[in-house]
Design a protein around this motif. Structure first.
Motif, PDB file in Angstrom:
ATOM      1  N   LEU A   4     -65.904  38.204  59.751  1.00  0.00           N
ATOM      2  CA  LEU A   4     -65.390  39.309  58.939  1.00  0.00           C
ATOM      3  C   LEU A   4     -64.050  39.798  59.484  1.00  0.00           C
ATOM      4  N   ARG A   5     -63.964  39.948  60.793  1.00  0.00           N
ATOM      5  CA  ARG A   5     -62.717  40.413  61.409  1.00  0.00           C
ATOM      6  C   ARG A   5     -61.601  39.392  61.234  1.00  0.00           C
ATOM      7  N   LEU A   6     -61.927  38.120  61.344  1.00  0.00           N
ATOM      8  CA  LEU A   6     -60.929  37.080  61.116  1.00  0.00           C
ATOM      9  C   LEU A   6     -60.449  37.121  59.667  1.00  0.00           C
ATOM     10  N   ALA A   7     -61.373  37.256  58.730  1.00  0.00           N
ATOM     11  CA  ALA A   7     -60.991  37.315  57.316  1.00  0.00           C
ATOM     12  C   ALA A   7     -60.060  38.499  57.045  1.00  0.00           C
ATOM     13  N   LYS A   8     -60.370  39.663  57.605  1.00  0.00           N
ATOM     14  CA  LYS A   8     -59.508  40.848  57.424  1.00  0.00           C
ATOM     15  C   LYS A   8     -58.102  40.587  57.978  1.00  0.00           C
ATOM     16  N   ALA A   9     -58.042  39.996  59.169  1.00  0.00           N
ATOM     17  CA  ALA A   9     -56.740  39.720  59.780  1.00  0.00           C
ATOM     18  C   ALA A   9     -55.960  38.703  58.957  1.00  0.00           C
ATOM     19  N   LEU A  10     -56.653  37.678  58.474  1.00  0.00           N
ATOM     20  CA  LEU A  10     -55.973  36.649  57.692  1.00  0.00           C
ATOM     21  C   LEU A  10     -55.384  37.207  56.396  1.00  0.00           C
ATOM     22  N   VAL A  11     -56.091  38.122  55.754  1.00  0.00           N
ATOM     23  CA  VAL A  11     -55.551  38.767  54.552  1.00  0.00           C
ATOM     24  C   VAL A  11     -54.245  39.475  54.899  1.00  0.00           C
ATOM     25  N   ARG A  12     -54.253  40.243  55.971  1.00  0.00           N
ATOM     26  CA  ARG A  12     -53.067  40.999  56.381  1.00  0.00           C
ATOM     27  C   ARG A  12     -51.925  40.105  56.834  1.00  0.00           C
ATOM     28  N   LEU A  13     -52.270  38.906  57.327  1.00  0.00           N
ATOM     29  CA  LEU A  13     -51.239  37.955  57.760  1.00  0.00           C
ATOM     30  C   LEU A  13     -50.684  37.125  56.595  1.00  0.00           C
ATOM     31  N   GLY A  14     -51.262  37.329  55.405  1.00  0.00           N
ATOM     32  CA  GLY A  14     -50.765  36.620  54.230  1.00  0.00           C
ATOM     33  C   GLY A  14     -51.412  35.268  53.992  1.00  0.00           C
ATOM     34  N   TYR A  15     -52.657  35.115  54.446  1.00  0.00           N
ATOM     35  CA  TYR A  15     -53.397  33.873  54.244  1.00  0.00           C
ATOM     36  C   TYR A  15     -54.677  34.147  53.455  1.00  0.00           C
ATOM     37  N   PRO A  16     -54.530  34.538  52.184  1.00  0.00           N
ATOM     38  CA  PRO A  16     -55.716  34.926  51.418  1.00  0.00           C
ATOM     39  C   PRO A  16     -56.717  33.796  51.196  1.00  0.00           C
ATOM     40  N   SER A  17     -56.255  32.558  51.023  1.00  0.00           N
ATOM     41  CA  SER A  17     -57.207  31.475  50.785  1.00  0.00           C
ATOM     42  C   SER A  17     -58.040  31.186  52.031  1.00  0.00           C
ATOM     43  N   GLU A  18     -57.398  31.254  53.213  1.00  0.00           N
ATOM     44  CA  GLU A  18     -58.140  31.068  54.466  1.00  0.00           C
ATOM     45  C   GLU A  18     -59.119  32.218  54.678  1.00  0.00           C
ATOM     46  N   ALA A  19     -58.706  33.409  54.312  1.00  0.00           N
ATOM     47  CA  ALA A  19     -59.593  34.574  54.423  1.00  0.00           C
ATOM     48  C   ALA A  19     -60.810  34.398  53.523  1.00  0.00           C
ATOM     49  N   LEU A  20     -60.581  33.917  52.308  1.00  0.00           N
ATOM     50  CA  LEU A  20     -61.686  33.700  51.368  1.00  0.00           C
ATOM     51  C   LEU A  20     -62.646  32.642  51.904  1.00  0.00           C
ATOM     52  N   THR A  21     -62.112  31.568  52.438  1.00  0.00           N
ATOM     53  CA  THR A  21     -62.954  30.523  53.015  1.00  0.00           C
ATOM     54  C   THR A  21     -63.816  31.087  54.138  1.00  0.00           C
ATOM     55  N   THR A  22     -63.217  31.896  54.993  1.00  0.00           N
ATOM     56  CA  THR A  22     -63.949  32.514  56.096  1.00  0.00           C
ATOM     57  C   THR A  22     -65.022  33.455  55.557  1.00  0.00           C
ATOM     58  N   ALA A  23     -64.681  34.240  54.556  1.00  0.00           N
ATOM     59  CA  ALA A  23     -65.649  35.168  53.965  1.00  0.00           C
ATOM     60  C   ALA A  23     -66.797  34.414  53.302  1.00  0.00           C
ATOM     61  N   MET A  24     -66.507  33.279  52.692  1.00  0.00           N
ATOM     62  CA  MET A  24     -67.559  32.483  52.064  1.00  0.00           C
ATOM     63  C   MET A  24     -68.513  31.913  53.118  1.00  0.00           C
ATOM     64  N   GLU A  25     -68.019  31.651  54.307  1.00  0.00           N
ATOM     65  CA  GLU A  25     -68.891  31.193  55.393  1.00  0.00           C
ATOM     66  C   GLU A  25     -69.892  32.287  55.763  1.00  0.00           C
ATOM     67  N   ILE A  26     -69.475  33.548  55.681  1.00  0.00           N
ATOM     68  CA  ILE A  26     -70.392  34.657  55.964  1.00  0.00           C
ATOM     69  C   ILE A  26     -71.516  34.644  54.948  1.00  0.00           C
ATOM     70  N   ASP A  27     -71.168  34.471  53.679  1.00  0.00           N
ATOM     71  CA  ASP A  27     -72.165  34.430  52.615  1.00  0.00           C
ATOM     72  C   ASP A  27     -73.111  33.249  52.816  1.00  0.00           C
ATOM     73  N   ALA A  28     -72.572  32.090  53.195  1.00  0.00           N
ATOM     74  CA  ALA A  28     -73.399  30.913  53.435  1.00  0.00           C
ATOM     75  C   ALA A  28     -74.341  31.147  54.613  1.00  0.00           C
ATOM     76  N   ASP A  29     -73.839  31.772  55.670  1.00  0.00           N
ATOM     77  CA  ASP A  29     -74.686  32.084  56.829  1.00  0.00           C
ATOM     78  C   ASP A  29     -75.815  33.013  56.436  1.00  0.00           C
ATOM     79  N   THR A  30     -75.521  34.012  55.605  1.00  0.00           N
ATOM     80  CA  THR A  30     -76.520  34.973  55.182  1.00  0.00           C
ATOM     81  C   THR A  30     -77.602  34.276  54.361  1.00  0.00           C
ATOM     82  N   LYS A  31     -77.214  33.385  53.463  1.00  0.00           N
ATOM     83  CA  LYS A  31     -78.200  32.667  52.634  1.00  0.00           C
ATOM     84  C   LYS A  31     -79.066  31.758  53.506  1.00  0.00           C
ATOM     85  N   THR A  32     -78.480  31.138  54.505  1.00  0.00           N
ATOM     86  CA  THR A  32     -79.228  30.261  55.404  1.00  0.00           C
ATOM     87  C   THR A  32     -80.250  31.073  56.196  1.00  0.00           C
TER      88      THR A  32
END
Length: 117
Positions: free
Chosen positions: A86-114
């Motif tokens: 989550l912290r990496l995703a927030k930082a990536l958004v602020r650094l201008g890497y929204p697609s990388e942030a989304l990928t990281t956030a989707m990993e959180i969702d995948a971890d939660t489902k697992t």
């Protein structure tokens, strides 16, 4: 400067950092977490906690690159650490890497489902 007593373990430095964080003293919190990370006797669990906590401090200080680096350090040691992702995703958004942030956030969702199964 930080007091240097021989009884100051990584856990003590982390606790002092947590206390400073609670009071909004982010520079002091960063120094304590950093001091813990330099201790020879630091455990993996303490490293994870200190890097994770310092990532949160750095987000609050708007030090995006440093926050991303700390979150990545956590994930290198514990790849399923949700707060670090989550912290990496927030930082990536602020650094201008929204697609990388989304990928990281989707990993959180995948971890939660697992974890739910």
């Amino acid at each position: 400067t930080l007091p240097q007593n021989e009884d100051e373990s990584p856990a003590t430095f982390r606790a002092m950092g947590n206390n400073e964080f609670k009071h909004g003293n982010y520079n002091a919190a960063t120094r304590y977490y950093s001091s813990a990370l330099t201790c020879d006797d630091i455990t993996l669990e303490e490293k994870v906690a200190c890097f994770s906590n310092r990532a949160e401090v750095r987000l609050r200080q708007e030090r995006w690159e440093n926050a991303a680096d700390d979150a990545r350090n956590v994930l290198a040691m514990k790849e399923d650490h949700t707060k670090a992702k989550l912290r990496l995703a927030k930082a990536l958004v602020r650094l201008g890497y929204p697609s990388e942030a989304l990928t990281t956030a989707m990993e959180i969702d995948a971890d939660t489902k697992t974890q739910d199964t």
